[in-house]
Design an enzyme around this catalytic site. Structure first.
Site, PDB file in Angstrom:
ATOM      1  N   LYS A 262       0.829  -1.206   0.000  1.00 31.02           N
ATOM      2  CA  LYS A 262       0.000   0.000   0.000  1.00 31.02           C
ATOM      3  C   LYS A 262       0.866   1.260   0.000  1.00 31.02           C
ATOM      4  CE  LYS A 262      -3.801  -2.318   2.386  1.00 31.02           C
ATOM      5  NZ  LYS A 262      -4.470  -2.656   1.179  1.00 31.02           N
ATOM      6  N   CYS A 263       1.881   1.257  -0.856  1.00 27.45           N
ATOM      7  CA  CYS A 263       2.859   2.344  -0.930  1.00 27.45           C
ATOM      8  C   CYS A 263       2.789   2.974  -2.316  1.00 27.45           C
ATOM      9  CB  CYS A 263       4.253   1.750  -0.682  1.00 27.45           C
ATOM     10  SG  CYS A 263       5.625   2.908  -0.853  1.00 27.45           S
ATOM     11  N   GLY A 264       3.177   4.231  -2.407  1.00 29.73           N
ATOM     12  CA  GLY A 264       3.255   4.873  -3.709  1.00 29.73           C
ATOM     13  C   GLY A 264       4.237   4.183  -4.642  1.00 29.73           C
TER      14      GLY A 264
ATOM     15  N   THR B 275       4.609   0.868  -4.710  1.00 34.57           N
ATOM     16  CA  THR B 275       4.164  -0.513  -4.934  1.00 34.57           C
ATOM     17  C   THR B 275       4.187  -0.920  -6.407  1.00 34.57           C
ATOM     18  OG1 THR B 275       2.849  -0.471  -2.901  1.00 34.57           O
ATOM     19  CG2 THR B 275       2.273  -2.154  -4.519  1.00 34.57           C
TER      20      THR B 275
END
Length: 156
Positions: free
Chosen positions: A32-34, A36
């Site tokens: 759930k990371c930018g 990803t």
């Protein structure tokens, strides 16, 4: 690096010594990371170089803004379904702080790795390990896995 045994995402022991003679990228991941979407480039890089003695080892970690909240089973499903990840993924670990995993303690401490002191700045930081098992480069989380700096290292 070969002294470490870790647990893969299915709960089996993964002996880093089995990677002797290969170039290795160790990367801490999050769903759930930018960053990803880098899973896509990681998979592309792995497929391009895996037959040339290269392996990527992914370590899900929840150290940054709780961006990897899932269980190992949920992470494995996410990686497969969304990105077709085929490189080895390990069980979720901690990459900094008091509960840092021993492998990441090694990667971030000059007294252990003989290369440099560093800290894991964010998800998708990349550690490049040479064929003898020694840390050679630390690559920023924002650098694409298919960046020329990484490909040049692989081709050297």
């Amino acid at each position: 690096m070969y002294q470490f045994k870790v647990t893969d995402i299915e709960g089996n022991e993964f002996d880093m010594a089995n990677l002797k003679g290969k170039k290795v990228m160790i990367v801490n991941t999050a769903s759930k990371c930018g960053f990803t979407p880098q899973y896509e480039q990681l998979e592309e890089l792995y497929n391009e170089y895996k037959d040339k003695g290269f392996v990527i080892v992914g370590f899900p970690a929840n150290n940054f803004l709780k961006q990897e909240p899932g269980s190992d089973e949920e992470i494995a499903s996410f990686c497969q379904k969304n990105y077709g990840v085929s490189f080895p993924m390990m069980s979720k670990i901690s990459v900094k702080g008091n509960d840092i995993a021993p492998l990441y303690d090694y990667l971030t401490s000059k007294r252990l790795n003989g290369f440099e002191d560093n800290s894991v700045k964010w998800n998708f930081q990349k550690y490049l390990i040479n064929e003898e098992g020694f840390l050679e480069k630390v690559i920023s989380p924002s650098t694409s896995p298919i960046d020329s700096e990484i490909k040049d290292w692989l081709n050297s």
